[in-house]
Scaffold this motif. Structure first.
Motif, PDB file in Angstrom:
ATOM      1  N   LEU A 399       0.823  -1.208   0.000  1.00 51.08           N
ATOM      2  CA  LEU A 399       0.000   0.000   0.000  1.00 51.08           C
ATOM      3  C   LEU A 399       0.862   1.266   0.000  1.00 51.08           C
ATOM      4  N   ALA A 404      -1.679   6.595  -3.029  1.00 53.30           N
ATOM      5  CA  ALA A 404      -2.544   5.831  -2.126  1.00 53.30           C
ATOM      6  C   ALA A 404      -3.173   6.736  -1.074  1.00 53.30           C
ATOM      7  N   HIS A 433      -9.799   0.965   2.875  1.00 48.97           N
ATOM      8  CA  HIS A 433      -8.676   1.337   2.015  1.00 48.97           C
ATOM      9  C   HIS A 433      -7.623   0.221   2.023  1.00 48.97           C
ATOM     10  N   ALA A 437      -6.589  -2.529  -0.938  1.00 57.52           N
ATOM     11  CA  ALA A 437      -5.202  -2.713  -1.372  1.00 57.52           C
ATOM     12  C   ALA A 437      -4.804  -4.183  -1.323  1.00 57.52           C
ATOM     13  N   ASN A 438      -5.241  -4.887  -0.295  1.00 54.44           N
ATOM     14  CA  ASN A 438      -4.930  -6.309  -0.189  1.00 54.44           C
ATOM     15  C   ASN A 438      -5.555  -7.097  -1.329  1.00 54.44           C
ATOM     16  N   ALA A 440      -6.324  -5.848  -4.330  1.00 51.00           N
ATOM     17  CA  ALA A 440      -5.649  -5.456  -5.562  1.00 51.00           C
ATOM     18  C   ALA A 440      -4.266  -6.091  -5.666  1.00 51.00           C
ATOM     19  N   SER A 441      -3.573  -6.165  -4.535  1.00 50.35           N
ATOM     20  CA  SER A 441      -2.194  -6.627  -4.545  1.00 50.35           C
ATOM     21  C   SER A 441      -2.070  -8.131  -4.759  1.00 50.35           C
ATOM     22  N   ILE A 446       1.104  -2.718  -6.623  1.00 47.25           N
ATOM     23  CA  ILE A 446      -0.172  -2.125  -7.031  1.00 47.25           C
ATOM     24  C   ILE A 446       0.013  -0.636  -7.283  1.00 47.25           C
ATOM     25  N   GLN A 450      -5.597   1.214  -8.777  1.00 48.59           N
ATOM     26  CA  GLN A 450      -6.021  -0.164  -8.530  1.00 48.59           C
ATOM     27  C   GLN A 450      -6.620  -0.299  -7.133  1.00 48.59           C
ATOM     28  N   VAL A 451      -6.059   0.435  -6.173  1.00 46.77           N
ATOM     29  CA  VAL A 451      -6.643   0.432  -4.827  1.00 46.77           C
ATOM     30  C   VAL A 451      -8.061   0.968  -4.887  1.00 46.77           C
ATOM     31  N   ASN A 454     -10.727  -1.295  -6.253  1.00 44.57           N
ATOM     32  CA  ASN A 454     -11.087  -2.467  -5.460  1.00 44.57           C
ATOM     33  C   ASN A 454     -11.846  -2.139  -4.175  1.00 44.57           C
TER      34      ASN A 454
END
Length: 466
Positions: A399, A404, A433, A437-438, A440-441, A446, A450-451, A454
């Motif tokens: 992240l 971000a 948030h 990120a988790n 997307a990753s 990432i 992308q964050v 998602n």
């Protein structure tokens, strides 16, 4: 919800419970839970080589009695005595079960080392003999299980001002302690396993929300909702210098609960925003909250921002917007989202002090500026001016990527516009948030967009999970 209590609160609760129970009951509850956790960690018990590092505190007693349980089940348990004030009865019980007193050399070939060096009331740091034993475990890559907390950390602050244990697992009793939730100490804990020993505890000074808590707070629309009742967010972000910040912050905001977003900024930036998000309305109008600051650069209008800070609507200040904050007036409806460097500038201290004393400085800023502070970092610390603290612990390292923070500002601002108070908006925004990120990753790098993309799926998973 994970609740973290202070040492004083825990000791008071333990004393109250021990007064009602037969002598030794509480320690046996802790020791049994610790023994089970050790066996589960290793994956077997019979023949397991377990070395206990024993100091003078209650944690050493817990380790000795846990070792007794393991020895009775066939483990090869040895205790390394690092103090002459160890629990005598606990050592006798261990020896009666087949355990023995050993030397530091036993650490080299152990399957696991149990850290019972310092109790929760101990000072940060390790004495030379204890540190030497810990170093042997590290050199031979022997995992360490900490009893209650890694010896050497500051339990009530999460700080690590001196040498300390770095645990592969921490087994704690009754409740989480503050060091389990706040970095840098939290990183030294590894995963934390909580053993319930029946404590009756007061309200916790530090909390960490989980899925059910987020679900209960989320401003879900009803059949009677419209775009205005769901909330309208005013976004003042981006500039001709940093137009992408406006697009990214808008993406974060629209992934939240609001029904409408008004963008206020340069015409060229507004065009870039609407090219990505045609539903955005450009220009000022009635809003329920503001998110201000991401990418404003040299186009920062301090007077305008201060005017909004003094208005009735809640305001989120991020990045360049923080330059407009002062310590005058009533700002209880204001949420700021600095990283460590920005908070250091606000407080006039060096950045490394904020990074190593995260709870202290978040609380100090909340009190000085009369705002809620969301201090970004490996663990997000959220401090309200009334003393409440929330911690978000579900973020992954990927992240840490450009933009971000702009997603977080837009998303969290949307929760303010959706009707949440600053500390709840900050907690829900930070949680979703990180969850986005988790998703997307999935273990890899990432981008900020992308964050943002998602957030909706992360929200759906939380809202639908029962």
């Amino acid at each position: 919800m994970r609740r973290a209590h202070t040492v004083e609160q825990v000791r008071t609760a333990e004393a109250a419970l021990m007064a009602k129970l037969p002598e030794g009951t509480l320690m046996q509850r802790a020791a049994t839970g610790l023994a089970v956790a050790i066996s589960n960690f290793i994956g077997f018990t019979y023949g397991a080589r377990v070395v206990l590092l024993i100091g003078s505190g209650d944690n050493g007693g817990d380790a000795l009695y846990a070792g007794t349980h393991l020895a009775r089940r066939g483990a090869k348990v040895s205790a390394v005595l690092l103090s002459d004030k160890y629990d005598v009865e606990g050592l006798a019980a261990l020896q009666a079960a087949g355990g023995r007193v050993g030397t530091v050399d036993a650490v080299e070939t152990a399957d696991v080392v149990v850290d019972g060096i310092v109790g929760i009331g101990g000072r940060p740091g390790l004495k030379a003999e204890a540190l030497a034993a810990v170093r042997v475990a590290e050199e031979h890559q022997v995992p360490i299980i900490a009893v209650d907390m890694p010896s050497g950390v500051d339990v009530d602050t999460g700080e690590t001002p001196a040498e300390h244990v770095k645990a592969a697992l921490t087994v704690t009793f009754g409740t989480h302690k503050i060091c389990h939730l706040i970095d840098p100490a939290a990183a030294a804990c590894g995963p934390v396993h909580l053993v319930d020993i029946g404590l009756d505890l007061p309200p916790a000074p530090v909390e960490s929300l989980q899925d059910p808590d987020i679900r209960a707070l989320y401003p879900t629309p009803t059949g009677e909702s419209d775009k205005y009742s769901r909330g309208v967010l005013g976004l003042m972000a981006g500039s001709t210098q940093y137009p992408g910040a406006a697009v990214i912050a808008t993406s974060g905001a629209l992934a939240g609960p609001i029904g409408m977003l008004r963008y206020v900024g340069p015409d060229a930036v507004a065009e870039a925003v609407r090219a990505q998000h045609p539903e955005v309305v450009a220009g000022e109008g009635r809003v329920q909250a503001w998110a201000i600051g991401s990418g404003l650069g040299d186009e920062l209008d301090t007077d305008k921002i201060r005017e909004l800070l003094d208005a009735d609507e809640p305001v989120l200040l991020d990045a360049d917007g923080l330059k407009a904050l002062d310590d005058s007036g009533d700002h209880t409806n204001v949420l700021i989202t600095p990283h460590a460097g920005e908070l250091a500038r606000l407080l006039g201290v060096e950045r490394h002090r904020v990074e190593t004393e995260r709870l202290k400085h978040a609380r100090e800023a909340a009190e000085r500026f009369d705002v809620t502070v969301l201090l970004k970092g490996s663990t997000t610390v959220i401090a309200a001016p009334d003393g409440q603290v929330r911690v978000n612990t579900n973020a992954g390292a990927w992240l840490a990527t450009a933009g971000a923070g702009d997603v977080l500002a837009g998303l969290t601002g949307a929760f303010l516009a959706g009707g949440l108070n600053p500390i709840d908006a900050a907690a829900v925004g930070a949680y979703l948030h990180a969850a986005a990120a988790n998703l997307a990753s999935n273990g890899g790098p990432i981008t900020a967009m992308q964050v943002a993309a998602n957030v909706a799926e992360a929200t759906r998973q939380v809202l639908l999970e029962e």
